[in-house]
Design an enzyme around this catalytic site. Sequence first.
Site, mmCIF file in Angstrom:
data_model
loop_
_atom_site.group_PDB
_atom_site.id
_atom_site.type_symbol
_atom_site.label_atom_id
_atom_site.label_comp_id
_atom_site.label_asym_id
_atom_site.label_seq_id
_atom_site.Cartn_x
_atom_site.Cartn_y
_atom_site.Cartn_z
ATOM 1 N N ALA A 1 0.326 2.868 -8.648
ATOM 2 C CA ALA A 1 1.349 3.802 -8.190
ATOM 3 C C ALA A 1 2.718 3.138 -8.092
ATOM 4 C CB ALA A 1 0.959 4.383 -6.829
ATOM 5 N N GLU A 2 2.733 1.887 -7.724
ATOM 6 C CA GLU A 2 4.003 1.195 -7.501
ATOM 7 C C GLU A 2 4.710 0.812 -8.794
ATOM 8 O OE1 GLU A 2 5.709 0.677 -4.839
ATOM 9 O OE2 GLU A 2 4.279 1.392 -3.350
ATOM 10 N N SER A 3 3.981 0.180 -9.721
ATOM 11 C CA SER A 3 4.649 -0.357 -10.908
ATOM 12 C C SER A 3 3.897 -0.145 -12.216
ATOM 13 C CB SER A 3 4.858 -1.868 -10.731
ATOM 14 O OG SER A 3 3.601 -2.531 -10.792
ATOM 15 N N VAL B 1 -2.717 1.154 -5.391
ATOM 16 C CA VAL B 1 -1.344 0.926 -4.917
ATOM 17 C C VAL B 1 -0.513 0.282 -6.025
ATOM 18 C CG1 VAL B 1 0.087 -0.383 -3.298
ATOM 19 C CG2 VAL B 1 -1.954 0.809 -2.481
ATOM 20 N N TYR C 1 3.115 10.335 -2.636
ATOM 21 C CA TYR C 1 2.601 8.980 -2.841
ATOM 22 C C TYR C 1 1.146 8.864 -2.360
ATOM 23 C CZ TYR C 1 2.378 3.848 -2.475
ATOM 24 O OH TYR C 1 2.026 2.523 -2.606
#
Length: 264
Positions: free
Chosen positions: A95-97, A92, A182
């Site tokens: 994928a996020e940052s 996560v 996502y």
Amino acid sequence: MSTLVVNDVTAAESWQKTAKKTASASRTTITPFQKMLDKEEKKVSSKKSTAVSAEKETSRTTSSASGEASLPDIFERAAKKYDISYDFLVAVAKAESNFNTDSVSSAGAQGIMQLMPATSKELGVKDPFDAEESIMAAAKLLKAHLDKFNGDYTLAAAAYNAGSGAVTKYGGVPPYAETQNYVKKIRQYMQEGVTVPNRKVSVASTDSSEGSGGSTEAEFDKGVSALQKDWDQVTVSVGTGDAAVTMSYGAYLKYLELGTTGVG
């Protein structure tokens, strides 16, 4: 005034001998003051040494608990504390940052775990750019999503991206292109494995009992309940200046799905 005259020399000599014996006895039975003083100084010195050592140890502990922390260690502690998959939590973050603690999205999501301001507030996060707070809060939220969706990582990931309300509404992954891509990305990262950058990050506290701004479990439960409602209540500002448009988060996801450009 009368004067005492000792005429009996033998008696005087006897008294002197007795005095010497007494003095000798005193010296063997009473510790001289200087020795006592030296002994006490040693005790004080020993206590000071112990206190200094304790202070140094506390300083080292405080230094590791406030200032910097290892990024991989934070993920490990968060996964362990909230009993979720380390690989899932790391995927996560990737994928996020891509592990950027200063990241800010066009929609306003902040920090390494890209928490929206409303989400951060609900979870008691004081500084969304603090890696410790962000990761711990995200782990809490992901755990709540996993519990809600019976341990389904795909649905938990979808809920993290689009909100649990949207997942419930559609009975699965919402029909948003962004969310569908996502969850595929999360699945891929988990299968391939992601390595967390081995670097130190600035943190306010690495106390695992805190994690999200020191919020209590009751406050967290309240926050999760609010987050599980439809995220259409959260608004997003798109564009800049006179062209800026405010829309619900759900509408914003649809906006992205349609491929519109020019987000401010």
